[in-house]
Structures are given as C-alpha cells and as structure tokens.
Scaffold this motif. Structure first.
Motif, PDB file in Angstrom:
ATOM      1  N   ASP A 187       0.830  -1.197   0.000  1.00  0.00           N
ATOM      2  CA  ASP A 187       0.000   0.000   0.000  1.00  0.00           C
ATOM      3  C   ASP A 187       0.869   1.253   0.000  1.00  0.00           C
ATOM      4  N   VAL A 188       0.386   2.282  -0.689  1.00  0.00           N
ATOM      5  CA  VAL A 188       1.155   3.512  -0.784  1.00  0.00           C
ATOM      6  C   VAL A 188       0.219   4.712  -0.838  1.00  0.00           C
ATOM      7  N   GLU A 189       0.674   5.821  -0.273  1.00  0.00           N
ATOM      8  CA  GLU A 189      -0.028   7.101  -0.363  1.00  0.00           C
ATOM      9  C   GLU A 189       0.827   8.029  -1.215  1.00  0.00           C
ATOM     10  N   LEU A 190       0.178   8.898  -1.960  1.00  0.00           N
ATOM     11  CA  LEU A 190       0.872   9.908  -2.752  1.00  0.00           C
ATOM     12  C   LEU A 190       0.207  11.244  -2.464  1.00  0.00           C
ATOM     13  N   LEU A 191       0.975  12.174  -1.934  1.00  0.00           N
ATOM     14  CA  LEU A 191       0.491  13.532  -1.679  1.00  0.00           C
ATOM     15  C   LEU A 191       1.111  14.416  -2.744  1.00  0.00           C
ATOM     16  N   VAL A 192       0.281  15.131  -3.508  1.00  0.00           N
ATOM     17  CA  VAL A 192       0.772  15.964  -4.608  1.00  0.00           C
ATOM     18  C   VAL A 192       0.149  17.343  -4.505  1.00  0.00           C
ATOM     19  N   VAL A 193       0.986  18.369  -4.577  1.00  0.00           N
ATOM     20  CA  VAL A 193       0.499  19.739  -4.643  1.00  0.00           C
ATOM     21  C   VAL A 193       1.045  20.346  -5.931  1.00  0.00           C
ATOM     22  N   GLY A 194       0.155  21.026  -6.652  1.00  0.00           N
ATOM     23  CA  GLY A 194       0.553  21.665  -7.894  1.00  0.00           C
ATOM     24  C   GLY A 194       0.557  23.172  -7.757  1.00  0.00           C
ATOM     25  N   ALA A 195       1.408  23.815  -8.533  1.00  0.00           N
ATOM     26  CA  ALA A 195       1.485  25.276  -8.512  1.00  0.00           C
ATOM     27  C   ALA A 195       0.191  25.911  -9.004  1.00  0.00           C
ATOM     28  N   ASP A 196      -0.678  25.117  -9.627  1.00  0.00           N
ATOM     29  CA  ASP A 196      -1.965  25.627 -10.116  1.00  0.00           C
ATOM     30  C   ASP A 196      -3.027  25.681  -9.016  1.00  0.00           C
ATOM     31  N   GLY A 197      -2.665  25.324  -7.764  1.00  0.00           N
ATOM     32  CA  GLY A 197      -3.592  25.419  -6.638  1.00  0.00           C
ATOM     33  C   GLY A 197      -4.338  24.142  -6.331  1.00  0.00           C
ATOM     34  N   LEU A 198      -3.921  23.028  -6.904  1.00  0.00           N
ATOM     35  CA  LEU A 198      -4.585  21.749  -6.695  1.00  0.00           C
ATOM     36  C   LEU A 198      -3.767  20.900  -5.719  1.00  0.00           C
ATOM     37  N   LEU A 199      -4.445  20.313  -4.727  1.00  0.00           N
ATOM     38  CA  LEU A 199      -3.828  19.406  -3.766  1.00  0.00           C
ATOM     39  C   LEU A 199      -4.576  18.090  -3.861  1.00  0.00           C
ATOM     40  N   LEU A 253      -3.081   4.318  -8.256  1.00  0.00           N
ATOM     41  CA  LEU A 253      -3.514   5.164  -7.150  1.00  0.00           C
ATOM     42  C   LEU A 253      -4.756   5.946  -7.558  1.00  0.00           C
ATOM     43  N   ALA A 254      -5.662   6.142  -6.612  1.00  0.00           N
ATOM     44  CA  ALA A 254      -6.875   6.938  -6.844  1.00  0.00           C
ATOM     45  C   ALA A 254      -6.994   7.975  -5.727  1.00  0.00           C
ATOM     46  N   THR A 255      -7.588   9.103  -6.045  1.00  0.00           N
ATOM     47  CA  THR A 255      -7.697  10.149  -5.035  1.00  0.00           C
ATOM     48  C   THR A 255      -8.626   9.723  -3.908  1.00  0.00           C
ATOM     49  N   ASP A 256      -8.199  10.043  -2.714  1.00  0.00           N
ATOM     50  CA  ASP A 256      -9.001   9.884  -1.520  1.00  0.00           C
ATOM     51  C   ASP A 256      -9.569  11.240  -1.134  1.00  0.00           C
ATOM     52  N   MET A 257      -8.837  12.311  -1.559  1.00  0.00           N
ATOM     53  CA  MET A 257      -9.245  13.670  -1.252  1.00  0.00           C
ATOM     54  C   MET A 257      -8.633  14.604  -2.293  1.00  0.00           C
ATOM     55  N   VAL A 258      -9.417  15.610  -2.695  1.00  0.00           N
ATOM     56  CA  VAL A 258      -8.934  16.663  -3.581  1.00  0.00           C
ATOM     57  C   VAL A 258      -9.334  17.995  -2.963  1.00  0.00           C
ATOM     58  N   ALA A 259      -8.381  18.888  -2.829  1.00  0.00           N
ATOM     59  CA  ALA A 259      -8.651  20.245  -2.343  1.00  0.00           C
ATOM     60  C   ALA A 259      -8.080  21.203  -3.376  1.00  0.00           C
ATOM     61  N   ARG A 260      -8.698  22.373  -3.471  1.00  0.00           N
ATOM     62  CA  ARG A 260      -8.214  23.315  -4.472  1.00  0.00           C
ATOM     63  C   ARG A 260      -8.487  24.743  -4.038  1.00  0.00           C
ATOM     64  N   THR A 261      -7.669  25.641  -4.550  1.00  0.00           N
ATOM     65  CA  THR A 261      -7.888  27.058  -4.330  1.00  0.00           C
ATOM     66  C   THR A 261      -9.018  27.511  -5.255  1.00  0.00           C
ATOM     67  N   PRO A 262      -9.607  28.698  -5.027  1.00  0.00           N
ATOM     68  CA  PRO A 262     -10.738  29.132  -5.848  1.00  0.00           C
ATOM     69  C   PRO A 262     -10.449  29.200  -7.354  1.00  0.00           C
ATOM     70  N   ASP A 263      -9.213  29.462  -7.747  1.00  0.00           N
ATOM     71  CA  ASP A 263      -8.923  29.572  -9.175  1.00  0.00           C
ATOM     72  C   ASP A 263      -8.230  28.332  -9.751  1.00  0.00           C
ATOM     73  N   ALA A 264      -8.158  27.264  -8.981  1.00  0.00           N
ATOM     74  CA  ALA A 264      -7.539  26.018  -9.449  1.00  0.00           C
ATOM     75  C   ALA A 264      -8.500  25.279 -10.380  1.00  0.00           C
ATOM     76  N   PRO A 265      -7.964  24.324 -11.154  1.00  0.00           N
ATOM     77  CA  PRO A 265      -8.843  23.493 -11.990  1.00  0.00           C
ATOM     78  C   PRO A 265      -9.914  22.816 -11.140  1.00  0.00           C
TER      79      PRO A 265
END
Length: 182
Positions: A102-114, A129-141
C-alpha cells in the motif's frame, strides 16, 4: 544560502551514495532517481481541443526516512519539439503504508490543486492510485477526483493521469514516457 551551497542534511536520488535506504521504501524503490522525457496533455485539458506535447523532468529522492520526495517540472513543446515555456509543476511525497504494497501519494501543484492518492503496487514495478481527497484554491482546476497509473516498462517510467470535473467521468489528462537519467 546561495544556490551552490550544500544542504546540511542528506538528500539523494542515487542509492549508491548518501543515507541508507529505509526498508519501508522497498515497494517504491524502483522510482528512485531522475527521469526525463516527453508526454501529451489531453486536448480537453489543454483548452485547445487538441493534444499538446510537453517535456518533463521528474526526481524521486530520499533522506533515509520512509518516504520518497517527488518533484516534477514540465514545459510545453511545439509540434516540432521547440520549447514554448514552463507548464505544470508538482511536488509531493510517496509514502509506503504498513508492511505491504500500500502507498499514499500527496501531490500539490502550482496551479492550486492538492491531491491525496491511495493505492498499491500492482507488481514490483507498477502502481495504481486513486484520489481519496482533492482540495483546491478558488482559481484552481475544478478537479473532483483522479487516478494515476505508473509503471516501469523496459527501463522507462511511464504514467497516465485521468481526472474528473464535477460529476463527470474520468478523462485522460496527461501521460508520458520518461527515461532514467540518473
């Protein structure tokens, strides 16, 4: 600190030097190193309706603890391979979980996506891997979920990322073939 000053702590993408590799990293150890190559950004994502070529550099490093640090930089390419300019940039961590694959991958992009992914090694050289959670800034994709597939095939790191917007289906977002450079 100047750009050419050594860090006071070890960090390496080469298992032959630096700190001893943690046993916890065995399920992701084949990723360790630097990779370079080209890929394709899906037309729906690029905004142009047509697929767009990109170049990419990826580095997986460790400092002796039980995770890999991940850095990725991409740049847009013209059809004839000329560099247009910088594009997607991501950073994160690959974190093996427990004693299995089992593995987790945490990725943050400069476009505001976590994105927080969970998954497992399918073989000793492939990961799903599949997302368990997605967070984003107001102007992120407006991404609501995603899947990432990684595999080492004939020595090359190949991957595909599919993402969904709203309640829509997963769509191909980007894929690449990267060769190990170190």
């Amino acid at each position: 600190m100047s750009g050419d000053t050594e860090l006071p702590v070890p960090d390496t993408s080469d298992v032959r030097s630096g700190p001893e590799v943690s046993d916890a990293l065995l399920s992701v150890l084949p990723l360790l190193g630097e990779w370079h190559g080209e890929g394709v950004l899906g037309g729906a994502v690029s905004g142009s309706g047509a697929d767009v070529r990109f170049g990419q550099w990826v580095r997986f490093t460790h400092d002796g603890r039980g995770f890999l640090a991940y850095d990725s930089r991409t740049w847009r390419l013209t059809d004839d391979g000329q560099i247009v300019g910088p594009d997607v940039r991501e950073s994160g961590f690959w974190r093996p979980r427990g004693d299995g694959d089992d593995v987790e991958l945490l990725v943050v992009g400069a476009d505001g996506l976590l994105e927080l992914y969970v998954g497992s090694a399918r073989t000793t050289t492939s990961w799903e891997l599949a997302t368990d959670m997605v967070a984003r800034t107001p102007d992120a994709p407006e991404v609501t979920r995603a899947v990432r597939l990684y595999g080492i095939v004939e020595g090359a790191l190949m991957y595909a990322v599919d993402r969904a917007v709203g309640d829509g289906p997963l769509r191909p977002t980007m894929s690449a073939r990267l060769e190990r450079i170190r």
